[in-house]
Design an enzyme around this catalytic site. Sequence first.
Site, short mmCIF file in Angstrom:
data_model
loop_
_atom_site.label_atom_id
_atom_site.label_comp_id
_atom_site.label_asym_id
_atom_site.label_seq_id
_atom_site.Cartn_x
_atom_site.Cartn_y
_atom_site.Cartn_z
N TYR A 5 -8.08 84.98 -19.56
CA TYR A 5 -6.76 85.58 -19.41
C TYR A 5 -6.05 85.74 -20.76
O TYR A 5 -4.84 85.90 -20.82
CB TYR A 5 -5.88 84.74 -18.48
N LYS A 13 -18.82 75.82 -17.44
CA LYS A 13 -20.04 76.57 -17.10
C LYS A 13 -20.91 76.63 -18.37
O LYS A 13 -21.36 77.70 -18.80
CB LYS A 13 -19.66 77.97 -16.59
N ASP A 20 -19.56 75.94 -10.29
CA ASP A 20 -20.05 76.31 -8.95
C ASP A 20 -20.33 75.06 -8.11
O ASP A 20 -19.95 74.97 -6.94
CB ASP A 20 -21.26 77.24 -9.00
N ASP A 69 -7.74 78.69 -12.18
CA ASP A 69 -6.99 79.57 -11.28
C ASP A 69 -7.64 79.54 -9.90
O ASP A 69 -6.97 79.36 -8.86
CB ASP A 69 -7.04 81.00 -11.87
#
Length: 333
Positions: free
Chosen positions: A123, A171, A204, A228
């Site tokens: 973002y 990640k 995940d 988010d």
Amino acid sequence: MTTITLIPGDGIGPEITDAVLEILKASGAELDYDEQAAGLTAFREVGDLIPKELVDSIAEHKIALKGPLTTPVGEGFKSINVTLRQMFDLYQNIRPCRSVPGLKTRFDNVDLVLFRENTEGLYSGFEIWDERRQIADAMARISREGSEKIIRAACDYAKANGRKRVTVVHKANILKKSSGLFLQVGREVAEEYPDLEIDDRIIDNMCMQMVMYPERYDVVVTTNLFGDILSDLCAGLIGGLGVIPGANIGDDIAIFEAVHGSAPDIAGLGIANPSALLQSAIMMLRHLKMIEAADRVENALFKTLSNPEQVTKDLGGNNDTMAFAANVISNME
Ligand code: NAI
């Protein structure tokens, strides 16, 4: 008296703000308000989504309570929420997710606090559009400084609030440089907090863990996009956005906000649930060290939410916004 900037916001914002102000008044909290328009309301009034008076007011009072803002869809309109976060370097987005006693939801034993980095990541605003090749690129900026600040904030919070565990979510197996840096910084910062159990999860896997065993998590810290998504996922575990508070916090300025939107479908009907904004106000009271008032409002809110006769329509009840506020006030001790 502490003066705060009050931004009722758009849509249902003014209705839920009225309810929250009544409740805060009854709590005895010594607050004064500098009311400011933002978003669509400000655009209609003064032709500016983020007027200078609003910015000056937040800079002066350093604390704001904000209702939802409508971000007009389309070219040229950058999200006002994102702009305010970047303008005041509100790098911490904090979402406490705690099961509300008596409110029937998927889980009744969740009590975690999510720290989301609020100014970097995907973002950051770096997007490039290649018209000829019809390709859009977005860049996720992760900095060592930004990662250290948010991870330390999460660890400091854990220490100060008697929490035991901090989980760093990333990640790094795929995004080796950007998410890899966040994980590496997490491991480095962990050395400074020997009393905390600091572990990590891949995003995940974390999503799966959260929907299966949310009670296992305590404080969770992650980058902007993952945070988010994870924060709404957490909200869903305990009753949805209608009961969840949020805060955007920097080193000296903090904006407390309802995390739901302006609900144009029910705006003006006087039936919106003010619980999320009220929970944000409770966070604000705690931030201002008005602990007694915070406890009084929180106990009354939980008592109200656990009585099906006293809740608003979205929670299966029959009360409109102001009737709900009156119930909270009558449950105050
Ligand atoms: P929304 O959260 O406004 O509404 C989604 C659904 O939840 C609607 O059916 C609405 O009636 C219901 N709802 C939301 N808050 C409620 C409450 N307090 N009580 C009872 N029901 C409630 O999301 P939507 O429709 O996607 O967005 C509408 C506008 O809000 C958009 O312009 C969007 O940009 C803005 N928005 C602003 C946010 C903020 O200022 N923090 C956050 C999310 C959206």
